[in-house]
Scaffold this motif. Structure first.
Motif, PDB file in Angstrom:
ATOM      1  N   SER A 157       0.950  -1.110  -0.116  1.00 11.61           N
ATOM      2  CA  SER A 157      -0.015   0.063  -0.023  1.00 11.61           C
ATOM      3  C   SER A 157       0.728   1.177   0.059  1.00 11.61           C
ATOM      4  O   SER A 157       2.037   1.325   0.402  1.00 11.61           O
ATOM      5  CB  SER A 157      -0.784   0.121   1.021  1.00 11.61           C
ATOM      6  N   GLY A 158       0.193   2.231  -0.575  1.00  9.65           N
ATOM      7  CA  GLY A 158       0.961   3.601  -0.475  1.00  9.65           C
ATOM      8  C   GLY A 158       0.781   4.460   0.601  1.00  9.65           C
ATOM      9  O   GLY A 158       0.301   3.909   1.560  1.00  9.65           O
ATOM     10  N   ALA A 159       0.787   5.528   0.691  1.00 11.17           N
ATOM     11  CA  ALA A 159       0.314   6.794   1.680  1.00 11.17           C
ATOM     12  C   ALA A 159      -0.169   8.125   0.897  1.00 11.17           C
ATOM     13  O   ALA A 159       0.415   8.386   0.002  1.00 11.17           O
ATOM     14  CB  ALA A 159       1.808   6.566   2.691  1.00 11.17           C
ATOM     15  N   ARG A 160      -0.727   8.744   1.868  1.00  9.80           N
ATOM     16  CA  ARG A 160      -1.193   9.985   1.592  1.00  9.80           C
ATOM     17  C   ARG A 160       0.025  10.826   1.644  1.00  9.80           C
ATOM     18  O   ARG A 160       1.083  10.661   2.506  1.00  9.80           O
ATOM     19  CB  ARG A 160      -2.159  10.704   2.153  1.00  9.80           C
ATOM     20  N   HIS A 161       0.370  11.995   1.025  1.00 10.14           N
ATOM     21  CA  HIS A 161       1.568  12.978   1.030  1.00 10.14           C
ATOM     22  C   HIS A 161       1.282  13.242   2.443  1.00 10.14           C
ATOM     23  O   HIS A 161       0.273  13.981   2.497  1.00 10.14           O
ATOM     24  CB  HIS A 161       1.637  13.687  -0.236  1.00 10.14           C
ATOM     25  N   PRO A 162       2.293  13.664   3.083  1.00  8.51           N
ATOM     26  CA  PRO A 162       2.028  14.289   4.606  1.00  8.51           C
ATOM     27  C   PRO A 162       1.814  15.686   4.344  1.00  8.51           C
ATOM     28  O   PRO A 162       1.302  16.488   5.293  1.00  8.51           O
ATOM     29  CB  PRO A 162       3.660  14.049   5.090  1.00  8.51           C
ATOM     30  N   LEU A 163       2.220  16.487   3.307  1.00  4.87           N
ATOM     31  CA  LEU A 163       1.822  17.771   3.098  1.00  4.87           C
ATOM     32  C   LEU A 163       0.138  17.836   2.994  1.00  4.87           C
ATOM     33  O   LEU A 163      -0.259  18.722   3.525  1.00  4.87           O
ATOM     34  CB  LEU A 163       2.296  18.424   1.817  1.00  4.87           C
ATOM     35  N   THR A 164      -0.468  16.768   2.444  1.00  2.00           N
ATOM     36  CA  THR A 164      -1.757  16.998   2.141  1.00  2.00           C
ATOM     37  C   THR A 164      -2.521  16.368   3.520  1.00  2.00           C
ATOM     38  O   THR A 164      -3.514  17.252   3.868  1.00  2.00           O
ATOM     39  CB  THR A 164      -2.264  15.798   1.212  1.00  2.00           C
ATOM     40  N   THR A 165      -2.012  15.309   4.242  1.00  2.17           N
ATOM     41  CA  THR A 165      -2.515  15.097   5.737  1.00  2.17           C
ATOM     42  C   THR A 165      -2.297  16.727   6.612  1.00  2.17           C
ATOM     43  O   THR A 165      -3.322  16.608   7.318  1.00  2.17           O
ATOM     44  CB  THR A 165      -1.715  14.182   6.123  1.00  2.17           C
ATOM     45  N   LEU A 166      -1.335  17.114   6.713  1.00  2.35           N
ATOM     46  CA  LEU A 166      -0.872  18.211   7.650  1.00  2.35           C
ATOM     47  C   LEU A 166      -1.751  19.473   7.217  1.00  2.35           C
ATOM     48  O   LEU A 166      -2.573  20.212   8.012  1.00  2.35           O
ATOM     49  CB  LEU A 166       0.482  18.723   7.576  1.00  2.35           C
ATOM     50  N   SER A 167      -1.852  19.718   5.968  1.00  2.00           N
ATOM     51  CA  SER A 167      -2.932  20.938   5.549  1.00  2.00           C
ATOM     52  C   SER A 167      -4.386  20.666   5.865  1.00  2.00           C
ATOM     53  O   SER A 167      -5.070  21.577   6.381  1.00  2.00           O
ATOM     54  CB  SER A 167      -3.082  20.947   3.945  1.00  2.00           C
ATOM     55  N   GLU A 168      -4.655  19.328   5.803  1.00  2.00           N
ATOM     56  CA  GLU A 168      -6.249  19.147   6.112  1.00  2.00           C
ATOM     57  C   GLU A 168      -6.323  19.094   7.826  1.00  2.00           C
ATOM     58  O   GLU A 168      -7.464  19.425   8.253  1.00  2.00           O
ATOM     59  CB  GLU A 168      -6.714  17.792   5.653  1.00  2.00           C
ATOM     60  N   ARG A 169      -5.268  18.680   8.626  1.00  2.00           N
ATOM     61  CA  ARG A 169      -5.428  19.140   9.948  1.00  2.00           C
ATOM     62  C   ARG A 169      -5.262  20.285  10.351  1.00  2.00           C
ATOM     63  O   ARG A 169      -6.038  20.738  11.372  1.00  2.00           O
ATOM     64  CB  ARG A 169      -4.064  18.225  10.561  1.00  2.00           C
ATOM     65  N   ILE A 170      -4.692  21.128   9.703  1.00  5.14           N
ATOM     66  CA  ILE A 170      -4.633  22.587  10.041  1.00  5.14           C
ATOM     67  C   ILE A 170      -6.252  23.203   9.666  1.00  5.14           C
ATOM     68  O   ILE A 170      -6.737  24.058  10.524  1.00  5.14           O
ATOM     69  CB  ILE A 170      -3.649  23.485   9.192  1.00  5.14           C
ATOM     70  N   GLU A 171      -6.634  22.870   8.533  1.00  5.82           N
ATOM     71  CA  GLU A 171      -8.009  23.011   8.324  1.00  5.82           C
ATOM     72  C   GLU A 171      -8.911  22.715   9.359  1.00  5.82           C
ATOM     73  O   GLU A 171      -9.852  23.582   9.819  1.00  5.82           O
ATOM     74  CB  GLU A 171      -8.335  22.696   6.800  1.00  5.82           C
TER      75      GLU A 171
END
Length: 380
Positions: free
Chosen positions: A120-134
């Protein structure tokens, strides 16, 4: 005329001697038994049953014998060749069975194996962090606003009180898509050039132009600068900016918002911020926002026994710029600065990712190597 040679003894022909026929037969049987696969058996078959094999050559000698001697010699050779052919057929059947059994094992498809054998792959951490900030700010009542990455120069600079001679508007800092078509007047967007946005602040301007206060928006997105790609810089990166416009907002509201943000993103009690005076054209007053080091919590300052690599034992980490929205920006966007005030701040998401996860090289974030992204997992 001479009479037939009735006294000719076939055993005097070397190839037809009983012991020679037995030797030829035994050699063939041994060769077949020693064959480890069908290819080796095929070679043994040619050598011992082919037209030039010893038994085939011996069979040819029978024709030279007198009639009364042919029967015995033919019987002897025929029995040997029959034994050879029988042994060949048995060994071939045995090797074919072994081959079929091996193929069933080596080429079998095990339908009981797990369906997710592909890693399995993974979501890019920049995407994950951006959504957490939102998520942090949506929980506070903010809206997520988005805008185009190709912007007019007026929205990217002029509306934000960035003068025409400001260094940021030079080609060494900004990617220009199209230059200005005319001189235009103040606020003349039609005469503006087109650029790749250098920050997400144009989304704030668009928000103020499109709706009436009160306004609380957060603006994450991709931005562009003419930087070289190295360990700490990249020409394409991500920012998140916040804008609040309402009646009676002050620096105290800004400070409280920043404190809540760092506690939510960097962990619990003890996290706080400080503001250092600075200058930005679009805010007045302006400040640089620092947060207390989330690793040592400031305890490494003046403590040689406990050095902190994250903050270099300074106790604080610079995160981004902030301030009260400049009245000129409110006016350019049609907001009455006498009635409304606002605050804004912004920071780079890559920089925050480096802080949170001790990423030392920004190039790792853009090279697409799954060995970098996989440890962050599939958090949604």
């Amino acid at each position: 005329m001479s009479a037939p040679n009735k006294s000719y003894d076939p055993v005097e022909v070397e190839a037809l001697k009983p012991e020679e026929i037995e030797r030829m037969r035994d050699e063939a049987l041994d060769a077949f038994a020693a064959a480890g696969d069908l290819d080796a058996l095929h070679e043994a078959k040619i050598a011992h049953t082919g037209p030039t094999s010893p038994l085939a050559l011996a069979n040819r000698e029978i024709g030279a014998l007198p009639p009364h001697a042919k029967a015995e010699a033919g019987k002897r050779v025929g029995q040997a060749r029959g034994a050879v052919n029988k042994s060949l057929a048995a060994r071939q059947a045995e090797l074919e069975a072994e081959r079929d059994a091996r193929v069933l094992v080596e080429e079998a498809v095990d339908v009981t194996l797990p369906h997710d054998r592909t890693p399995s792959g993974a979501r890019h951490p920049l995407t994950t962090l951006s959504e957490r900030i939102e998520d942090v700010f949506v929980a506070m009542g903010y809206e997520v606003a988005e805008g185009p990455e190709v912007e007019t120069e007026w929205l990217n600079f002029d509306a934000l009180n960035i003068a025409a001679d400001h260094p940021a508007r030079g080609e060494h800092d900004t990617f220009f898509v199209r230059g200005a078509e005319g001189t235009g007047g103040e606020g003349d967007e039609s005469a503006s050039g087109v650029v790749l946005r250098t920050h997400t602040s144009p989304v704030q301007v668009r928000s103020m132009l499109d709706r009436e206060p009160p306004l609380y928006v957060i603006c994450p997105g991709r931005v562009y600068r003419t930087d070289d790609l190295d360990a700490t810089h990249t020409p394409v990166f991500h920012q998140v900016e916040l804008l609040a416009v309402d009646e009676g907002l002050t620096m105290a509201d800004l400070k409280g918002t920043l404190d809540h943000m760092v506690r939510a993103l960097f962990g619990g009690e003890g996290m706080k911020t400080r503001l250092r005076p600075n200058f930005f054209p679009f805010t007045e007053p302006s400040a640089e926002m620092d947060m207390v080091c989330y690793v040592c919590r400031g305890e490494s300052v003046g403590n040689p026994d406990r050095p902190c690599r994250t903050c270099s034992s300074e106790g604080w980490i610079e995160l981004g710029g902030c301030g009260m929205v400049n009245p000129k920006v409110l006016t350019a966007c049609g907001v009455d600065p006498e009635k409304y005030s606002g605050f804004a701040f912004g920071f780079g998401i890559e920089r925050m990712l480096m802080f949170r996860h001790n990423v030392e090289d920004m190039r790792d974030m853009v090279e697409g190597d799954v060995r970098f992204t996989r440890p962050f997992g599939m958090e949604i």
